[in-house]
Design a protein around this motif. Structure first.
Motif, PDB file in Angstrom:
ATOM      1  N   THR B 212     -23.045 -43.628  37.335  1.00  0.00           N
ATOM      2  CA  THR B 212     -22.482 -42.812  38.406  1.00  0.00           C
ATOM      3  C   THR B 212     -23.442 -41.688  38.805  1.00  0.00           C
ATOM      4  OG1 THR B 212     -20.393 -41.950  39.269  1.00  0.00           O
ATOM      5  CG2 THR B 212     -21.110 -41.066  37.153  1.00  0.00           C
ATOM      6  N   PHE B 213     -24.381 -41.381  37.917  1.00  0.00           N
ATOM      7  CA  PHE B 213     -25.456 -40.439  38.271  1.00  0.00           C
ATOM      8  C   PHE B 213     -26.622 -41.175  38.941  1.00  0.00           C
ATOM      9  CE2 PHE B 213     -23.210 -37.434  35.700  1.00  0.00           C
ATOM     10  CZ  PHE B 213     -23.607 -36.186  36.157  1.00  0.00           C
ATOM     11  N   GLY B 214     -26.495 -42.501  39.010  1.00  0.00           N
ATOM     12  CA  GLY B 214     -27.559 -43.302  39.629  1.00  0.00           C
ATOM     13  C   GLY B 214     -28.658 -43.696  38.660  1.00  0.00           C
ATOM     14  N   ALA B 215     -28.463 -43.394  37.369  1.00  0.00           N
ATOM     15  CA  ALA B 215     -29.490 -43.695  36.373  1.00  0.00           C
ATOM     16  C   ALA B 215     -29.369 -45.139  35.892  1.00  0.00           C
ATOM     17  CB  ALA B 215     -29.361 -42.750  35.186  1.00  0.00           C
ATOM     18  N   LYS B 216     -30.514 -45.740  35.644  1.00  0.00           N
ATOM     19  CA  LYS B 216     -30.528 -47.099  35.087  1.00  0.00           C
ATOM     20  C   LYS B 216     -31.723 -47.199  34.142  1.00  0.00           C
ATOM     21  CE  LYS B 216     -29.485 -51.782  36.463  1.00  0.00           C
ATOM     22  NZ  LYS B 216     -29.571 -52.825  37.482  1.00  0.00           N
ATOM     23  N   PRO B 217     -31.569 -46.629  32.946  1.00  0.00           N
ATOM     24  CA  PRO B 217     -32.735 -46.555  32.052  1.00  0.00           C
ATOM     25  C   PRO B 217     -33.237 -47.899  31.534  1.00  0.00           C
ATOM     26  CG  PRO B 217     -30.749 -45.801  30.936  1.00  0.00           C
ATOM     27  CD  PRO B 217     -30.390 -46.000  32.367  1.00  0.00           C
ATOM     28  N   ILE B 218     -32.341 -48.892  31.433  1.00  0.00           N
ATOM     29  CA  ILE B 218     -32.762 -50.203  30.913  1.00  0.00           C
ATOM     30  C   ILE B 218     -32.149 -51.323  31.761  1.00  0.00           C
ATOM     31  CG2 ILE B 218     -33.077 -49.446  28.520  1.00  0.00           C
ATOM     32  CD1 ILE B 218     -30.304 -50.664  27.895  1.00  0.00           C
ATOM     33  N   GLY B 219     -32.592 -52.538  31.522  1.00  0.00           N
ATOM     34  CA  GLY B 219     -32.030 -53.707  32.202  1.00  0.00           C
ATOM     35  C   GLY B 219     -32.848 -54.109  33.409  1.00  0.00           C
ATOM     36  N   ALA B 220     -32.305 -55.082  34.158  1.00  0.00           N
ATOM     37  CA  ALA B 220     -32.995 -55.557  35.357  1.00  0.00           C
ATOM     38  C   ALA B 220     -33.050 -54.413  36.367  1.00  0.00           C
ATOM     39  CB  ALA B 220     -32.237 -56.747  35.936  1.00  0.00           C
ATOM     40  N   ASP B 221     -34.166 -54.313  37.063  1.00  0.00           N
ATOM     41  CA  ASP B 221     -34.384 -53.226  38.053  1.00  0.00           C
ATOM     42  C   ASP B 221     -34.220 -51.840  37.428  1.00  0.00           C
ATOM     43  OD1 ASP B 221     -34.421 -55.383  39.890  1.00  0.00           O
ATOM     44  OD2 ASP B 221     -32.237 -55.218  40.143  1.00  0.00           O
ATOM     45  N   ALA B 222     -34.569 -51.701  36.158  1.00  0.00           N
ATOM     46  CA  ALA B 222     -34.440 -50.395  35.502  1.00  0.00           C
ATOM     47  C   ALA B 222     -35.370 -49.378  36.145  1.00  0.00           C
ATOM     48  CB  ALA B 222     -34.781 -50.532  34.024  1.00  0.00           C
ATOM     49  N   THR B 223     -34.862 -48.146  36.250  1.00  0.00           N
ATOM     50  CA  THR B 223     -35.706 -47.076  36.806  1.00  0.00           C
ATOM     51  C   THR B 223     -36.247 -46.195  35.678  1.00  0.00           C
ATOM     52  OG1 THR B 223     -33.667 -45.841  37.178  1.00  0.00           O
ATOM     53  CG2 THR B 223     -34.610 -46.984  39.076  1.00  0.00           C
ATOM     54  N   GLY B 224     -35.926 -46.575  34.441  1.00  0.00           N
ATOM     55  CA  GLY B 224     -36.493 -45.885  33.283  1.00  0.00           C
ATOM     56  C   GLY B 224     -35.734 -44.638  32.888  1.00  0.00           C
ATOM     57  N   ALA B 225     -36.172 -44.080  31.772  1.00  0.00           N
ATOM     58  CA  ALA B 225     -35.482 -42.895  31.233  1.00  0.00           C
ATOM     59  C   ALA B 225     -36.015 -41.606  31.825  1.00  0.00           C
ATOM     60  CB  ALA B 225     -35.647 -42.872  29.714  1.00  0.00           C
TER      61      ALA B 225
END
Lengths: 279, 426
Positions: B212-225
């Motif tokens: 919900t913050f738009g974060a995607k640290p891991i997985g497909a299309d991850a934007t990283g930590a």
């Protein structure tokens, strides 16, 4: 009778160690259906650049030597204080002092976890009641406090072991030695340092070696109290190896960690044995 | 101990062994099929009576089948199953959930269910209940129940704090304002219960907050930590910890008795919480619905609320010698009205995977404000999780970072960098 003994030792001790060595040079993940691949020293090279390994090793050193050192001093002080006390009342007190050593580690961990609780924990209640702190402290959830807090629980459980060991040793010092020192008007500190400590040296060495090995491998207390957290602040080698082996299923890397761990303990035990031999 | 002589003792042991052997032989000769069912439902006091009844009912309806239920704790079951698959002695059927389902499938020891499910049976299941259960084009598990997470709230506390109990916070900003009001009016109440432990489940539970913050640290299309969204999430976690809005270090289960006692205002938890609350405080249904409500996650900067599916699945193992019987048992557990009534709804307080419930009494049982909120509002916000062989290791790295943000003073940029370094090592 020697051959069967050697055979049993080879199976019970030798095989697991050799198999761990074999696994440590393989890329072996239980989740991977493909067979394990020989990678030589790659796992060991990766360990050298693994920040969590070094932090866990440092935490292990702090936890082990800190706990054993302080528990030894407390045990020694208790043994010296209780040495000349007699009567049924003091026998009961002695028995009570030994009780923490008999409490299972997991019970110790949960006991202290609830005592440390920010809400409803007796430690915070006492400290706020005495005006020492204004607000309750989350002892196990502050990175800088978690390790000392776990160590306090560990020391509480371990100090009675040293008390018991050293009390028995003190009771074994020949009466003539003590009497002649008293005739010479030896002062208390001098008596302890010059007369009693030499008698206590070997039991202290053996006891502390046993406790160092036990604490080096102490999983239950830390896992039940903090699971190695917060962050990696209480992650010791045993916690790290557990996570790598049984959460990530990286048996090759975990085995390499285990080999290093075994080597460290072996070197340590050798140093102790050498110290025991030099009299 | 009882004064037996050595000979009597040996004789007794031999007799006992013979009896056991005779019983086993008789059992084998009777043509009975024995299925081994590894599960944590029978390991937990709250669900044991329910699962035992359902198993007994199945055995009564299928006299040729004997279910050997193996109680294994939730935290231990994936480890046990992976090791048993690799050792060649898995059970016939197992209860699994979350990343564990995918982990067990990764071992290659799970029987694909496509041939058993078929198009007709598949159409009776909710499509979202099947989401994420296909690996390499094969269905690897049958959904047993759905237990998504929502934002539980105590209406009484909200009202006493001057908030509208019928309008729970819909955004992170509104949640912050509500928690500030609750902290002021109820200093002893934990404003928000969230799991900040370091385990894979905790990562699943926190994943919707990250999303919900738009974060995607891991997985497909991850934007990283180290993305600004992940840093915003970590900063928010630090802020709510520093303001005393959360109680760090607790497992989600530890908040459940507390919300039942009125000591937690908001709780990010699954549908099954209702059962725990009512078994703890003995509230009637009417009082429960008057006191507690559940809604979607307050939306963060992404503008989208999210949720995670914490429901349980059933897997069959390829080594099973009785696959048809195993499938019959799995199908019974997940979709029979009796099993849903006697276990899924009553003991597990979760939703069945059925698209349409045709059984009228069961339909009435599922028509509650809580179930309806989950079915109509929360399930549509379910967010896929990056499950897989590397999820647990990534979860350790991410949740360690979350703990550092929540409990320490290390700069958020450094924490994010540290998480990324750990993720890159995996």
């Amino acid at each position: 009778m020697i051959l069967p003994t050697i055979l049993v030792l080879a199976i019970v001790v030798g095989y697991p160690i050799i198999y761990t060595l074999v696994l440590s040079v393989q890329d072996y993940n239980l989740l991977n259906i493909d067979p394990a691949v020989f990678v030589g020293a790659e796992n060991y090279r990766n360990i050298l650049t693994d920040r969590i390994f070094w932090q866990s090793l440092a935490n292990t050193a702090v936890y082990t030597f800190g706990s054993v050192g302080i528990a030894t001093l407390i045990g020694l002080a208790m043994a010296l204080l209780m040495e000349n006390l007699g009567g049924a009342g003091f026998r009961v007190i002695r028995a009570l002092l030994v009780t923490p050593w008999a409490v299972p580690f997991v019970v110790v961990a949960f006991l202290f976890r609830y005592m440390y609780a920010q809400k409803g924990g007796i430690i915070n209640a006492m400290l706020t009641g005495l005006g020492i702190i204004d607000d309750p402290i989350s002892w196990l959830n502050v990175a800088s406090l978690a390790m000392p807090s776990v160590m306090v629980a560990n020391i509480w459980a371990m100090a009675p072991f040293f008390f018991l060991l050293l009390s028995a040793t003190l009771a074994g010092i020949p009466v003539e030695v003590i009497e002649s020192a008293r005739v010479d008007r030896t002062r208390t500190w001098s008596m302890i340092y010059h007369i009693k400590l030499p008698y206590l040296r070997n039991p202290l060495l053996i006891g502390s070696l046993l406790m160092i090995i036990a604490n080096f491998n102490d999983f239950a207390k830390i896992w039940a109290m903090t699971q190695g957290g917060p962050g990696y602040s209480t992650s010791t080698l045993v916690i790290y190896v557990y996570r790598v082996a049984f959460e990530n299923f990286e048996f090759g890397y975990a085995s390499a960690l285990g080999v290093l761990w075994l080597a460290l303990l072996f070197i340590f035990a050798l140093a102790y044995m050498r110290a025991l031999r030099t009299d | 101990m009882f004064g037996f002589s050595k000979h009597e003792h040996l004789f007794g042991m031999a007799a006992a062994s013979l009896l056991a052997l005779a019983a086993t032989t008789a059992h084998a000769q009777s043509g009975k099929i024995t299925l081994t069912f590894a599960n944590w439902a029978s390991a937990e006091g709250a669900t044991r009576p329910g699962i035992e009844k359902v198993i007994a009912d199945f055995e009564a309806a299928n006299p040729n089948v004997k279910i050997n239920s193996e109680a294994i704790s939730f935290s231990e079951i994936a480890r046990q199953l992976v090791l048993r698959v690799r050792s060649g002695n898995p059970p016939d059927v197992a209860q699994v959930a979350g990343n564990d389902t995918i982990l067990v499938a990764t071992t290659g020891g799970v029987e694909p269910l496509d041939a058993y499910v078929g198009t007709e049976f598949k159409s009776t299941l909710k499509p979202d209940a099947l989401n994420g259960l296909t690996v390499d084009g094969k269905l690897i598990a049958l959904p047993w129940n759905q237990a998504p997470a929502g934002l539980w709230y105590n209406k009484t506390i909200l009202k006493q704090a001057g908030l509208d109990p019928d309008n729970p916070p819909a955004t992170i900003d509104a949640l912050m304002a509500a928690m500030a009001a609750i902290k002021k009016s109820h200093p002893d109440v934990i404003p928000l219960g969230v799991d900040t432990t370091n385990r894979a489940f905790s990562m699943s539970s926190n994943w919707p907050w990250m999303r919900t913050f738009g974060a995607k640290p891991i997985g497909a299309d991850a934007t990283g930590a180290t993305s600004k969204e992940m840093k915003a999430y970590l900063s928010w976690m630090r802020e709510i910890a520093q303001k005393g809005y959360i109680d760090p270090g607790r497992k989600i289960g530890e908040f459940r008795p507390l919300i039942a006692q009125g000591k937690v205002a908001f709780l990010w938890d699954q549908v099954l919480v209702q059962g725990v609350i009512q078994s703890t405080n003995k509230m009637s249904d009417a009082d429960f619905y008057k006191t507690y409500g559940v809604t979607v996650m307050p939306a963060g900067p992404s503008g989208k609320p999210a949720s995670f599916e914490g429901g349980h699945q059933l897997v069959m193992f390829a080594n099973s010698k009785n696959k048809d019987a195993a499938w019959a048992f799995m199908k019974y557990l997940a979709t029979s009205p009796e099993a849903i009534r006697n276990y899924t709804v009553s003991y597990n307080a979760s939703l069945p995977p059925l698209a349409n419930v045709t059984d009228a009494p069961l339909r009435a049982q599922l028509d509650t404000p809580i179930f309806n909120a989950y079915r109509d509002k929360i399930i549509p916000t379910l967010t896929p999780q990056p499950y897989g062989a590397k999820f647990a290791a990534a979860a350790t790295a991410v949740m360690a970072g979350v703990q550092e943000a929540v409990t320490g003073t290390k700069p958020i940029d450094d924490i994010a960098q540290s998480i990324q370094e750990q993720l890159d090592r995996r």
